[in-house]
Design an enzyme around this catalytic site. Sequence first.
Site, short mmCIF file in Angstrom:
data_model
loop_
_atom_site.label_atom_id
_atom_site.label_comp_id
_atom_site.label_asym_id
_atom_site.label_seq_id
_atom_site.Cartn_x
_atom_site.Cartn_y
_atom_site.Cartn_z
CG HIS A 75 -1.86 1.14 1.30
ND1 HIS A 75 -3.23 1.01 1.48
CD2 HIS A 75 -1.66 2.49 1.22
CE1 HIS A 75 -3.81 2.20 1.51
NE2 HIS A 75 -2.87 3.11 1.36
CG HIS A 77 -0.84 6.81 -1.79
ND1 HIS A 77 -2.08 6.92 -2.35
CD2 HIS A 77 -1.01 6.16 -0.60
CE1 HIS A 77 -2.98 6.37 -1.54
NE2 HIS A 77 -2.35 5.90 -0.47
CE LYS A 80 -2.65 11.30 -2.79
NZ LYS A 80 -3.23 9.98 -3.07
CD GLU A 229 -5.92 7.79 5.97
OE1 GLU A 229 -6.38 7.59 4.83
OE2 GLU A 229 -4.76 8.19 6.19
CG ASP A 327 -0.58 5.40 3.46
OD1 ASP A 327 -0.98 5.35 2.28
OD2 ASP A 327 -1.28 5.85 4.38
CG ASN A 328 0.44 9.03 1.59
OD1 ASN A 328 -0.28 8.23 2.16
ND2 ASN A 328 0.05 9.73 0.55
ZN LIG Z 1 -3.18 5.14 1.28
#
Ligand SMILES: [Zn+2]
Length: 433
Positions: A75, A77, A80, A229, A327-328
Amino acid sequence: MIPTSGSYHLTNVRLHRSLTSGLATTYDTDGFALADIAVADGKLSSIAAHKKSKAPATAIDLAGRIILPCFVDCHTHIDKGHIWPRKPNPDGSFIGALNATGADRAARWSAEDVARRMDFSLCSAYAHGTRALRTHLDSVPPQEEISWPVFEAMREKWRGRIELQAACLLGIEGVRDRKWFERLAKRVAAAKGVLGVVTYMVPDLEELLDKVFAEANKHGLDLDFHADETDDIAAISLKKIAEAALWNGFEGNILVGHCCSLARQPDLDVLDTLDKVAKAKLAVVSLPMCNLYLQDRRADQTTPRWRGVTLLHEMKARGIAVAVASDNTRDPFYAYGDLDMLEVYRMATRILHFDHPVGDWPQTVAATPAKVMRLDGVGTLAAGGSADFIVFKGRNWTELLSRPESDRIVVRNGRAIDRQLPDYAELDELMVE
Ligand SMILES: [Zn+2]
């Protein structure tokens, strides 16, 4: 230390029970056993219990250092990633992240911009030892027409180094435009992607979820949700997803990320949701670093009192597949990070208590996400499998998780790779205001 080619033996290495298959031996209370492994033609040709007398004279003695299979990051991104210098989050809040990212996307996400930042992210992930990675791709119009071709090109470019997957990302309200959503699902299917949405507690949530499941069924797609979230206990979309999976008779894989609000809900509600999640065979991925950063962020600058993560222990106890992921990275949703899954595991150990005992928690960064992503032979060390592993300095958990292990050795197809990280300056020209 690791030969750059050919066949070789490594002796006196430490392997973990949860990430090794076919090694019948005695494991210590931390789950480790000493082993000898042989590498030939890019494969692990044998894994055996360590026997000093049996190792060939040319064997390289690793003195008990830990070897883990390469990581799987399910997971992220990377569309981004690294926009922080030009678009920071003004206050560290979730809404601040959403607004800043939306503005940056509309203004700056050309194919070249997305491609260069994705490539940078993949360079880092590869250098840290990641072998497979799933990214979400912001797919609100017109971004889907820009980002999906970039993803397809990037997947080709990285083939053999990182197995790249993508899921579309849009707020579930976007599904109300049925014709457009059907086109998106078709585009995702053409790219062999995964269908994803962010669920919110909108009045027509059930109806919209049915549409998502119908499109996934129609094209044979797996599903990947961002759910709940938030600290709002009224956010129960994880349960709604499980119910929708059951009544739609969905048979593909479903991964659900975040599920933060679950940790705030009353016990009886939690039990009901977990029953349904288990029954529907959902897998859950927690994003501990991003959750710690965004959740319980207080406008009045008072101290956070909640870790933000979901109930992974309770899920695992019920047999629900659980993972953790990056994640990010360096974007308004998380100001830090470098797609280093050792960092994710280290942080997860501290935030989620993956210790005392460690048990099979190491599977959350390798074997379990590999299964969710349908990657055979990835995330576990096995004789006959590919020689894709990481050699660390640490010889036990406290040594492994106390230092960054920046000098780890990443072996791919039997050979130690060049672990040079990309220079931040490479992205400078994309960061000009
Ligand atoms: Zn995410």
